[in-house]
Design an enzyme around this catalytic site. Structure first.
Site, short mmCIF file in Angstrom:
data_model
loop_
_atom_site.label_atom_id
_atom_site.label_comp_id
_atom_site.label_asym_id
_atom_site.label_seq_id
_atom_site.Cartn_x
_atom_site.Cartn_y
_atom_site.Cartn_z
N ASP A 31 0.84 -1.20 0.00
CA ASP A 31 0.00 0.00 0.00
C ASP A 31 0.88 1.26 0.00
OD1 ASP A 31 -2.05 -1.73 0.10
OD2 ASP A 31 -2.81 -1.11 2.07
N GLU A 33 3.86 1.60 -1.25
CA GLU A 33 4.46 1.83 -2.57
C GLU A 33 3.42 2.42 -3.54
OE1 GLU A 33 7.91 -1.62 -2.71
OE2 GLU A 33 5.81 -2.20 -2.86
N ASP A 114 -25.88 -10.36 -6.75
CA ASP A 114 -26.97 -9.63 -6.09
C ASP A 114 -26.53 -8.20 -5.80
OD1 ASP A 114 -29.37 -9.16 -4.99
OD2 ASP A 114 -29.06 -10.32 -3.16
N ARG A 133 -29.90 1.47 -13.76
CA ARG A 133 -30.88 0.81 -14.62
C ARG A 133 -32.13 1.68 -14.73
NH1 ARG A 133 -35.14 -2.73 -13.87
NH2 ARG A 133 -35.48 -4.08 -15.66
N TYR A 221 -20.64 -7.80 -17.29
CA TYR A 221 -20.99 -9.04 -17.98
C TYR A 221 -21.61 -8.84 -19.36
CZ TYR A 221 -25.16 -7.71 -15.34
OH TYR A 221 -26.18 -7.01 -14.78
N LYS A 307 -33.01 -19.11 -10.13
CA LYS A 307 -32.91 -18.50 -8.80
C LYS A 307 -32.79 -19.58 -7.74
CE LYS A 307 -33.91 -14.48 -8.04
NZ LYS A 307 -34.69 -13.34 -8.47
N CYS A 401 -43.21 0.39 29.63
CA CYS A 401 -41.87 -0.10 29.27
C CYS A 401 -41.62 -1.46 29.92
CB CYS A 401 -40.81 0.90 29.70
SG CYS A 401 -39.13 0.26 29.48
N CYS A 404 -38.75 -0.94 32.72
CA CYS A 404 -38.85 -0.08 33.91
C CYS A 404 -40.28 0.27 34.27
CB CYS A 404 -38.04 1.19 33.72
SG CYS A 404 -38.80 2.34 32.57
N CYS A 419 -39.54 4.71 25.38
CA CYS A 419 -39.60 4.83 26.83
C CYS A 419 -38.96 6.16 27.22
CB CYS A 419 -38.86 3.67 27.49
SG CYS A 419 -38.59 3.94 29.25
S1 IVH Z 1 -27.65 -10.40 -17.87
C1 IVH Z 1 -31.44 -8.78 -20.44
N1 IVH Z 1 -25.95 -11.39 -16.16
O1 IVH Z 1 -29.97 -9.48 -12.76
C2 IVH Z 1 -30.91 -8.81 -19.05
N2 IVH Z 1 -27.69 -10.00 -15.33
O2 IVH Z 1 -32.94 -9.98 -13.28
C3 IVH Z 1 -29.43 -8.99 -19.08
N3 IVH Z 1 -27.61 -9.61 -12.91
O3 IVH Z 1 -30.97 -6.50 -14.25
C4 IVH Z 1 -28.90 -9.20 -17.74
N4 IVH Z 1 -25.82 -10.84 -12.52
O4 IVH Z 1 -28.87 -6.39 -12.85
C5 IVH Z 1 -27.04 -10.63 -16.32
N5 IVH Z 1 -24.34 -12.32 -14.77
C6 IVH Z 1 -25.42 -11.55 -14.93
C7 IVH Z 1 -26.07 -10.90 -13.85
C8 IVH Z 1 -27.21 -10.13 -14.10
C9 IVH Z 1 -26.75 -10.05 -11.98
C10 IVH Z 1 -28.80 -8.75 -12.64
C11 IVH Z 1 -28.93 -7.59 -13.59
C12 IVH Z 1 -30.30 -7.70 -14.18
C13 IVH Z 1 -30.98 -8.64 -13.28
C14 IVH Z 1 -31.98 -9.44 -14.08
#
Ligand code: IVH
Length: 670
Positions: A31, A33, A114, A133, A221, A307, A401, A404, A419
């Site tokens: 850190d 450096e 997430d 978004r 991604y 999911k 409470c 007390c 309280c």
């Molecule tokens: S592809 C057309 N890849 O999940 C949608 N989404 O429910 C293309 N998310 O709004 C999304 N990881 O914010 C994609 N590897 C991943 C993802 C991902 C998380 C989120 C993204 C999206 C939501 C869709």
């Protein structure tokens, strides 16, 4: 190497180390450096301000707080994904694909992060604009906040496409999230429920320097807008090569079976990841095939989100208890039959407030479904009405409470009861623990269990009593040996030297967290001046609103608080901010007007202003021809540009230090 080449080299090198550190977790240098490289670049840029470009690593944090965010249309809609919760649902998805394009296709599997979806636009190899978004059609322009995320490159290699867009997810790692919440707790700030909320909240901060303090990071991604005919998997590789953070856990799969294996593997390994995922995204690899498959109104037909089931468990709710916080707020808590869920045993769950209990009709003796998301505290999702005991009674929030017996107060604009009895035992415990905490008077050895012991032994009635404890009173306590008693007393003694802002924070005034305490200490300079201030005097201070003003006045009007304060005063706790006598200081800045901009390394703005004033100078907020000098720190703002334009002297921190001399002495005395 001339200075221009050196600057260029430093920028490249710093960004390379950013990638190694923030994306790959494989730092090559320490850190210190890294800091040295950054400092050298800052120095060079200060000397050659004409070389500063927005994509320099020194420029990640900068710019003034925004008034609000502008909405900007997306280049193409940011859609959501169709969800699948079982193999059957994925097989339906796979069948629909085969019906349209036949059997020749590949899937790319990725982790579903997430976090919060973002879109980043690059033009001429530079990061131009970043959007949330939003509603999918348009998002908020959060460029300034996204620039502070060091895993997001500000520029890309010269052989990258001239213009493109990248989409992905901003998130906070679990460990950073815990650290951040711990710090917020110490500072008396509201906690975030989970990393996703924390990331979303951070991206929408109006002050980019505040956002820079948040441990945000990103996985990207999606690469779009390029002309080369590359498949999705190839694009991910290209993104990686261009220096973007791309999640390494991805796989090209020949069919649904292989994709399903990937889902299974990560379902098992998911708890070992340092960040939250909520599923796997399965996408068709070929962009031509995606085109043929097309979209429904809401989502593409070429992708699905598998999911993972929520981490839920069924257990019995033994009863509802009420917790009394430091400031008297009452929170109902579900006491559960212990149950093992996602790596830990759960005994309690939050019920938020009485309205929530009524809405879900939660009662003692119920069989309940609990859920652990990324959330800190598990929650009760629902009640199984069929197994409700016949004699069950709806929960009634007591009006007294639980600790007390005082009559509880409920303000019309608050969903929670409070309280009002300042002597209520859990409040007293909470207040003393807060007083002694690290962010407060920082009394070594005085954690919650010690405070509890001291209260139980009748040795404390408020935090003022801490300073009158005697060794012979401590020794009879359990787990208190000779040495630990000495240590505790030494810790107490050392805390007498804490600066005024720490003392103000420690008092536990409602709504006065660390930041507000600092402002009050700077503005009022002593406990007595603060105690005398009326609401108008408090409201005259920038950043102090009516809620805080009322709370401060109420605190000092309370006789019990006054009594505790007198004990502190008699114990010689510092009630005033330390200042050096004016006579000692030469009036070297007499007749001069300074303007400050940027972040100084050695002082806060208030400290630097005080140094200037004490030497006879003045501090102004805007640059004009009459300004004697502009003192610049890191990431100077527009005041710096104006100074250059008007030919006003620009002073770096080093020059300033030389002028005032004896830097260390100065800092200590302030
Ligand atoms: S592809 C057309 N890849 O999940 C949608 N989404 O429910 C293309 N998310 O709004 C999304 N990881 O914010 C994609 N590897 C991943 C993802 C991902 C998380 C989120 C993204 C999206 C939501 C869709």
């Amino acid at each position: 190497m001339n200075f221009k080449e050196r600057i260029e080299w430093l920028r490249r090198e710093i960004e390379r180390h950013n990638r190694l550190y923030y994306q790959l977790a494989e730092p090559e240098i320490t850190d210190a450096e890294y800091d040295a490289l950054m400092r050298e670049l800052q120095e060079l840029e200060k000397r050659h301000p004409e070389t500063i470009t927005p994509d320099s690593p020194t420029q990640r944090v900068g710019g003034a707080p925004l008034e609000g965010f502008h909405s900007v249309p997306h280049s193409s809609p940011m859609l959501s994904l169709a969800n699948a919760y079982s193999l059957e649902e994925l097989q339906d998805f796979d069948r629909r694909i085969r019906d349209v394009i036949g059997n020749e296709y590949k899937y790319v599997c990725e982790l579903k992060i997430d976090g919060v979806g973002i879109a980043l636009r690059y033009r001429e190899h530079r990061f131009q604009q970043g959007l949330t978004r939003g509603d999918g059609a348009a998002g908020d322009d959060i460029t300034a906040n996204l620039r502070t995320i060091r895993s997001i490159p500000l520029r890309v290699p010269a052989d990258s496409p001239i213009e493109f867009e990248v989409r992905g997810e901003v998130f906070i790692r679990a460990i950073d999230f815990q650290k951040m919440n711990r710090k917020r707790e110490e500072d008396g700030e509201k906690l975030f429920a989970n990393p996703r909320n924390a990331a979303a909240g951070s991206l929408k901060l109006l002050n980019p320097s505040e956002a820079a303090e948040r441990p945000l990071t990103a996985w990207l991604y999606d690469l779009r807008g390029i002309t080369e005919p590359l498949s999705h998997f190839q694009r991910l590789k290209l993104l990686d090569k261009m220096g973007f953070p791309v999640n390494p856990h991805r796989r090209l799969c020949a069919n649904l079976e292989e994709a399903w294996d990937f889902c299974g593997e990560w379902g098992e390994k998911r708890d070992s990841l340092p960040y939250e995922i909520d599923g796997v995204v399965i996408k068709i690899d070929s962009l031509e095939q995606r085109e043929v498959l097309g979209f429904t109104a809401k989502s593409p037909r070429w992708a699905a989100a598998y999911k993972y089931p929520a981490r839920q468990a069924v257990t019995r709710l033994k009863g509802i208890t009420l917790q009394v916080g430091r400031t008297g707020y009452i929170t109902p808590v579900a006491e559960l039959e212990p149950v093992f869920l996602a790596g830990s045993t759960i005994r309690r769950a939050t019920l938020h407030n009485e309205e929530e209990i009524a809405r879900k009709d939660i009662r003692g003796g119920d069989t309940v479904l609990i859920e652990k998301g990324g959330d800190v505290i598990p929650k009760v999702v629902s009640v199984n009405m069929e197994s409700r005991p016949a004699d069950s009674q709806p929960f009634v929030m007591p009006d007294k409470c639980p600790a007390c017996g005082a009559q509880l107060a409920k303000l019309p604009d608050e969903a929670i009861r409070r309280c009002p009895n300042i002597s209520c035992p859990p409040q007293r415990l909470g207040r003393i623990v807060h007083f002694a905490s690290r962010a407060g008077m920082d009394i070594e050895g005085m954690g919650e269990s010690t405070v509890k012991q001291l209260l139980d032994a009748g040795l404390l009635s408020d935090y003022g009593d801490i300073y009158y404890l005697k060794k012979e009173q401590l020794l009879p306590l359990e787990r208190m040996a000779d040495k630990s008693a000495d240590n505790l007393l030494a810790g107490i003694e050392a805390s007498k030297e804490r600066p005024l802002e720490k003392l103000i924070y420690s008092l536990g005034i409602k709504l006065v967290g660390a930041g507000v305490a600092r402002i009050l200490a700077e503005r009022f300079g002593s406990i007595d001046a603060l105690a005398e201030a009326d609401e108008d005097a408090l409201l005259a201070v920038e950043d102090i609103g009516p809620g805080i003003a009322a709370s401060v006045v109420e605190f000092f009007a309370n006789p019990q608080n006054r009594e505790a304060l007198e004990k502190l005063r008699r114990a010689d706790i510092k009630f005033e901010a330390e200042k050096t006598a004016d006579i000692e200081v030469e009036q070297i800045f007499k007749g001069m007007t300074f303007v400050l901009t940027g972040t100084l390394k050695n002082y806060t703005r208030e400290e630097a202003s005080e140094i200037i004033r004490r030497r006879g100078g003045m501090v102004s907020s805007s640059v004009s021809k009459k300004t004697s000098a502009v003192l610049i720190g890191e990431n100077p703002g527009s005041k710096y540009d104006k100074a250059v334009k008007l030919g006003v002297k620009v002073m770096g921190e080093e020059e300033f230090n030389k002028l005032i001399g004896e830097l260390r002495w100065e800092k200590k005395k302030m």
